[in-house]
Design a protein around this motif. Structure first.
Motif, mmCIF file in Angstrom:
data_model
loop_
_atom_site.group_PDB
_atom_site.id
_atom_site.type_symbol
_atom_site.label_atom_id
_atom_site.label_comp_id
_atom_site.label_asym_id
_atom_site.label_seq_id
_atom_site.Cartn_x
_atom_site.Cartn_y
_atom_site.Cartn_z
ATOM 1 N N ASP A 1 24.327 2.604 5.873
ATOM 2 C CA ASP A 1 23.755 3.823 6.429
ATOM 3 C C ASP A 1 24.232 3.947 7.879
ATOM 4 N N MET A 2 24.420 5.167 8.297
ATOM 5 C CA MET A 2 24.942 5.440 9.637
ATOM 6 C C MET A 2 24.066 4.835 10.733
ATOM 7 N N ALA A 3 22.741 4.933 10.556
ATOM 8 C CA ALA A 3 21.827 4.490 11.605
ATOM 9 C C ALA A 3 21.959 3.003 11.896
ATOM 10 N N THR A 4 21.981 2.188 10.844
ATOM 11 C CA THR A 4 22.085 0.741 11.058
ATOM 12 C C THR A 4 23.432 0.380 11.672
ATOM 13 N N TYR A 5 24.491 1.025 11.184
ATOM 14 C CA TYR A 5 25.822 0.743 11.744
ATOM 15 C C TYR A 5 25.866 1.047 13.237
ATOM 16 N N LEU A 6 25.404 2.226 13.625
ATOM 17 C CA LEU A 6 25.453 2.594 15.037
ATOM 18 C C LEU A 6 24.595 1.669 15.894
ATOM 19 N N ASP B 1 0.821 -1.212 0.000
ATOM 20 C CA ASP B 1 0.000 0.000 0.000
ATOM 21 C C ASP B 1 0.855 1.262 0.000
ATOM 22 N N VAL B 2 1.996 1.176 0.671
ATOM 23 C CA VAL B 2 2.852 2.349 0.838
ATOM 24 C C VAL B 2 4.299 1.881 0.962
ATOM 25 N N LEU B 3 5.224 2.720 0.490
ATOM 26 C CA LEU B 3 6.645 2.401 0.515
ATOM 27 C C LEU B 3 7.407 3.454 1.313
ATOM 28 N N LEU B 4 8.467 3.020 1.980
ATOM 29 C CA LEU B 4 9.421 3.931 2.612
ATOM 30 C C LEU B 4 10.791 3.490 2.125
ATOM 31 N N VAL B 5 11.361 4.253 1.186
ATOM 32 C CA VAL B 5 12.551 3.802 0.458
ATOM 33 C C VAL B 5 13.588 4.928 0.362
ATOM 34 N N HIS B 6 14.772 4.568 -0.187
ATOM 35 C CA HIS B 6 15.845 5.569 -0.241
ATOM 36 C C HIS B 6 16.717 5.407 -1.486
ATOM 37 N N ALA B 7 16.122 5.684 -2.621
ATOM 38 C CA ALA B 7 16.860 5.715 -3.887
ATOM 39 C C ALA B 7 16.143 6.726 -4.779
ATOM 40 N N LYS B 8 16.440 8.005 -4.577
ATOM 41 C CA LYS B 8 15.659 9.088 -5.181
ATOM 42 C C LYS B 8 15.490 8.972 -6.694
ATOM 43 N N PRO B 9 16.552 8.722 -7.468
ATOM 44 C CA PRO B 9 16.352 8.609 -8.924
ATOM 45 C C PRO B 9 15.348 7.518 -9.294
ATOM 46 N N SER B 10 15.437 6.377 -8.614
ATOM 47 C CA SER B 10 14.508 5.283 -8.888
ATOM 48 C C SER B 10 13.091 5.639 -8.439
ATOM 49 N N GLU B 11 12.984 6.368 -7.327
ATOM 50 C CA GLU B 11 11.669 6.789 -6.832
ATOM 51 C C GLU B 11 11.003 7.748 -7.818
ATOM 52 N N SER C 1 19.245 -2.865 -3.580
ATOM 53 C CA SER C 1 18.689 -1.983 -2.545
ATOM 54 C C SER C 1 19.164 -0.561 -2.788
ATOM 55 N N GLY C 2 18.618 0.383 -2.025
ATOM 56 C CA GLY C 2 19.072 1.758 -2.133
ATOM 57 C C GLY C 2 20.549 1.887 -1.801
ATOM 58 N N THR C 3 20.990 1.141 -0.795
ATOM 59 C CA THR C 3 22.413 1.163 -0.419
ATOM 60 C C THR C 3 23.273 0.593 -1.527
ATOM 61 N N ASN C 4 22.824 -0.507 -2.120
ATOM 62 C CA ASN C 4 23.569 -1.122 -3.224
ATOM 63 C C ASN C 4 23.635 -0.189 -4.432
ATOM 64 N N LYS C 5 22.517 0.483 -4.731
ATOM 65 C CA LYS C 5 22.508 1.438 -5.837
ATOM 66 C C LYS C 5 23.515 2.560 -5.588
ATOM 67 N N LYS C 6 23.554 3.037 -4.340
ATOM 68 C CA LYS C 6 24.487 4.106 -3.991
ATOM 69 C C LYS C 6 25.927 3.625 -4.109
ATOM 70 N N GLU C 7 26.178 2.422 -3.630
ATOM 71 C CA GLU C 7 27.541 1.862 -3.712
ATOM 72 C C GLU C 7 28.013 1.785 -5.157
ATOM 73 N N LEU C 8 27.168 1.254 -6.035
ATOM 74 C CA LEU C 8 27.539 1.116 -7.447
ATOM 75 C C LEU C 8 27.739 2.486 -8.094
ATOM 76 N N GLN C 9 26.940 3.451 -7.678
ATOM 77 C CA GLN C 9 27.093 4.819 -8.174
ATOM 78 C C GLN C 9 28.461 5.370 -7.799
ATOM 79 N N LEU C 10 28.882 5.126 -6.549
ATOM 80 C CA LEU C 10 30.175 5.633 -6.085
ATOM 81 C C LEU C 10 31.340 4.975 -6.826
ATOM 82 N N TRP C 11 31.266 3.673 -7.050
ATOM 83 C CA TRP C 11 32.322 2.994 -7.820
ATOM 84 C C TRP C 11 32.398 3.616 -9.215
ATOM 85 N N ASN C 12 31.233 3.815 -9.827
ATOM 86 C CA ASN C 12 31.169 4.345 -11.187
ATOM 87 C C ASN C 12 31.729 5.761 -11.255
#
Length: 268
Positions: free
Chosen positions: A189-194, A78-88, A143-154
């Motif tokens: 993400d900082m939150a999960t790590y901490l 019904d609803v999403l809470l996500v973190h990959a702005k370009p994909s969103e 995932s959003g984190t994986n997308k970000k990681e691949l973006q940084l490598w690129n």
């Protein structure tokens, strides 16, 4: 087929929660979100308040952002809470979402073994990891984190491959544990790590970098996707999450335990 698939999904969630449900109850909201907001503890922190105040019951499905967006496309949430702005934004452009709002953000960090290796920037960290073939654990789950990681490598013109590049295919919490056990680096993400740091043999190598911004958006699904979509409940949740009262609550999350807010609300 999608209707049958969704009904079965909701039934299975109900069984796992020791609640018998047949079909879609009007007070049930299926929320597909990321493993990072679950593993950080944020969902356990805010959902009870929402359920008490609204009378709705959240059925939480924690997956990678890519999978959550696919669930939205298929009418399985019904609803999403996500973190990959370009994909969103593409998701909205394609007509899968009804409303989207950015609600809070934090930052990704690069973590690694507790040693004397110093890294002052993302560019330096990824360059050294690649050059020295230091172990790196990637979620590899779209995932959003994986997308970000691949973006940084690129962006740093690196194609990660070889035995040093380990693909976990798992969520953030599991990937952090793998990195800890293998003395590897990873992006998190900082939150999960901490939230998990006391059980990890890892430290932050690179943080406080604008290129590591991690923004979260809440999206309600187009109700034409499936006759079982709880559009009313989805909007209630979106509006509640974006309210000043809840933003104030989110801003306090982590302060007592870590001395800092783990999620920073977006303010108008």
């Amino acid at each position: 087929m999608k209707t049958i698939k969704r009904s079965l999904l909701i039934f299975l969630i109900g069984v796992l929660c020791s609640v018998s449900i047949f079909g879609k109850a009007s007070k049930d909201i299926v929320l597909a979100t990321t493993t990072s907001v679950r593993d950080s503890g944020l969902m356990d922190y805010i959902i009870p308040s929402f359920e008490e105040e609204s009378g709705y019951k959240i059925k939480l499905i924690a997956v990678g952002t890519g999978k959550a967006l696919q669930m939205g496309r298929d009418g399985e949430a019904d609803v999403l809470l996500v973190h990959a702005k370009p994909s969103e934004l593409q998701f909205m452009k394609d007509g899968h979402g009804k409303e989207r709002e950015e609600v809070f953000h934090n930052y990704f960090v690069i973590v690694g073994p507790k040693d004397n290796v110093k890294m002052t920037s993302v560019e330096e960290a990824l360059g050294k990891i690649n050059k020295d073939k230091l172990k790196f654990a990637s979620r590899g789950d779209n995932s959003g984190t994986n997308k970000k990681e691949l973006q940084l490598w690129n962006e740093n013109k690196i194609a990660p491959k070889g035995e040093w590049y380990i693909v976990s295919g798992s969520g953030m919490g599991a990937t952090l544990k793998i990195a800890s056990e293998m003395s590897a680096y990873t992006l998190t993400d900082m939150a999960t790590y901490l939230n998990l740091s006391k059980d990890l043999d890892l430290e932050i190598k690179v943080g406080k970098d604008l290129s590591l911004l991690n923004q979260y958006g809440v999206i309600t699904i187009d109700p034409s996707k499936n006759k079982y979509i709880n559009a009313e409940g989805a909007k209630v949740f979106k509006d509640w999450l974006a309210s000043d009262k809840v933003k104030d609550k989110v801003e306090k999350f982590g302060v007592e335990k870590f001395g800092m807010s783990l999620f920073i609300p977006e303010r108008q």
